[in-house]
Write a protein that holds these residues in place. Structure first.
Motif: not given
Length: 201
Positions: A135-138, A140-146
């Motif tokens: 995943l791209s850094p952006e 990855e952040i979205v995936a972690k927040s979900i």
């Protein structure tokens, strides 16, 4: 002031003088919400170079819904002034040639025209990234927040899940809480039993 005279002044600002100034002032005093009267009154003050123009402008500008239109009307040349679209919305008839000129002078936005003229079809959305690709850094952040995390589980959240009848999530939350807070283990065990009863109803 007669209606026909008012229309005449709106169409021909060259007719504005000291006599019309008095009549327009009375009209704005009698009908303070008559926007077109305020505009013509301000134009009259400007035409006769009245020293009270600035004071009246400060009073009238907040009352008018479109100050850009007022600015254009006040700064148009008296000899070339045409009835404004704003005046038409206030009930003053506007001659057809003025509207045609306005429409022809409106700049067209080529990008919007191109978009509207292109064949409309279904919008194409990007496919979600495959699981094996990094995943791209952006993203990855979205995936972690979900993703649900243990650190965000609280008793209040578990109770909200129960009220929303999301019993599986509520059970999972209370089980995590019983592991996280062993001193309240008996309370959480009771809550888990209650939720299981509600789930089976």
């Amino acid at each position: 002031m007669e209606k026909s005279e008012f229309y005449k002044l709106a169409r021909q600002p060259l007719l504005l003088n000291q006599d019309t100034l008095k009549e327009l002032k009375k009209l704005t005093e009698d009908f303070p919400n008559f926007h077109a009267a305020w505009m013509i009154y301000l134009k009259n003050l400007k035409v006769v170079n009245d020293p009270g123009f600035d004071a009246v402008l400060k009073k009238a500008a907040p009352l008018l819904p479109d100050r850009k239109q007022l600015y254009r009307y006040l700064h148009s040349k008296a000899a070339q002034a045409k009835p404004d679209l704003y005046l038409e919305s206030a009930g003053i008839p506007v001659q057809e040639y003025a509207l045609e000129k306005l429409e022809s002078s409106t700049p067209s936005n080529k990008l919007i025209d191109k978009f509207l003229s292109s064949a409309s079809g279904a919008l194409k959305l990007d496919k979600p990234p495959a699981a094996d690709k990094p995943l791209s850094p952006e993203n990855e952040i979205v995936a972690k927040s979900i993703a649900d995390t243990d650190e965000l589980v609280t008793e209040t959240l578990a109770n909200i899940y129960t009220e929303q009848k999301k019993y599986d999530k509520a059970l999972e939350a209370f089980k995590k809480l019983s592991l996280k807070y062993p001193e309240k283990n008996s309370y959480f065990a009771t809550r888990i039993e209650e939720i299981e009863k509600l789930k089976n109803i």
